[in-house]
Design a protein around this motif. Structure first.
Motif, PDB file in Angstrom:
ATOM      1  N   LEU A  42       0.843  -1.190   0.000  1.00  0.00           N
ATOM      2  CA  LEU A  42       0.000   0.000   0.000  1.00  0.00           C
ATOM      3  C   LEU A  42       0.878   1.239   0.000  1.00  0.00           C
ATOM      4  O   LEU A  42       1.918   1.275   0.642  1.00  0.00           O
ATOM      5  N   THR A  50      -7.923   4.579   1.151  1.00  0.00           N
ATOM      6  CA  THR A  50      -7.445   4.152  -0.151  1.00  0.00           C
ATOM      7  C   THR A  50      -8.621   3.748  -1.025  1.00  0.00           C
ATOM      8  O   THR A  50      -9.454   2.949  -0.620  1.00  0.00           O
ATOM      9  N   PRO A  52      -9.235   1.792  -4.320  1.00  0.00           N
ATOM     10  CA  PRO A  52      -8.491   0.911  -5.216  1.00  0.00           C
ATOM     11  C   PRO A  52      -8.823   1.144  -6.689  1.00  0.00           C
ATOM     12  O   PRO A  52      -9.813   1.802  -7.024  1.00  0.00           O
ATOM     13  N   CYS A  55     -12.381   0.497  -8.287  1.00  0.00           N
ATOM     14  CA  CYS A  55     -13.499   1.139  -7.594  1.00  0.00           C
ATOM     15  C   CYS A  55     -13.895   2.440  -8.294  1.00  0.00           C
ATOM     16  O   CYS A  55     -13.042   3.239  -8.667  1.00  0.00           O
ATOM     17  N   ASN A  70      -6.675   5.628  -6.413  1.00  0.00           N
ATOM     18  CA  ASN A  70      -6.145   4.851  -7.526  1.00  0.00           C
ATOM     19  C   ASN A  70      -7.290   4.426  -8.438  1.00  0.00           C
ATOM     20  O   ASN A  70      -7.052   3.873  -9.500  1.00  0.00           O
TER      21      ASN A  70
END
Length: 186
Positions: A42, A50, A52, A55, A70
């Motif tokens: 990570l 976070t 991902p 998502c 991200n």
């Protein structure tokens, strides 16, 4: 009626009780498990939020700690600390944080005390910040203005030459050609 047959026990194959006890009490050598190189660590501390890569969020995100994007966000992202827009991250909307680091694509309003656009970063929109750092391979398209606010009249706006037409007042000093100066004869 039905009985199990007991197998004869060979004494040479069975370890003695003393050998088993000493093996249990002896410290065993630590073996290092093989590292899995396919899993990326990570990018930040465990208390960071976070998002991902797989998502997609439509709406608002607000956090008191760092945010690592991200994935894709359509809406508002706000943090009291730092927002990291990672290389696969895409934000379309508003981003507001103390510090913003752009490695992905940000489209919309970006507002923060300190903004960094790294080599793979693209910011397209309005940027409001006190400190701006753009890598020579980073891209910024749009308008930049200071975060501290100030007067709108202090901000110099670009002149649209197509809509200006002609100037209404030209000082006479610009219209008269300058006469060459002659040396005084004595």
């Amino acid at each position: 009626m039905f009985k199990r047959k007991e197998l004869p026990v060979k004494t040479s194959d069975t370890p003695s009780l003393a050998a088993m006890a000493s093996a249990a009490s002896a410290p065993q050598a630590l073996t290092k498990e093989p590292e899995n190189n396919n899993v990326a660590p990570l990018p930040g501390p465990a208390d960071a939020t976070t998002i991902p890569a797989n998502c997609v969020i439509i709406g608002e995100i607000s956090a008191s700690g760092d945010i690592h994007v991200n994935g894709t966000v359509e809406g508002k992202v706000r943090s009291d600390q730092t927002i990291f827009l990672l290389s696969q991250g895409k934000v379309s909307g508003e981003v507001n944080a103390d510090k913003i680091v752009v490695n992905g694509v940000l489209t919309g309003l970006c507002s923060g005390r300190e903004v960094e656009i790294n080599a793979s970063g693209l910011l397209d929109g309005t940027l409001e910040c006190d400190t701006l750092s753009i890598n020579k391979k980073g891209r910024f398209y749009g308008i930049s203005r200071p975060l501290s606010g100030g007067d709108e009249s202090d901000i110099k706006k670009p002149v649209d030459t197509l809509s200006t037409g002609s100037l209404t007042h030209i000082p006479e000093s610009f219209l008269k050609p300058k006469e060459p100066s002659t040396a005084q004869e004595s």
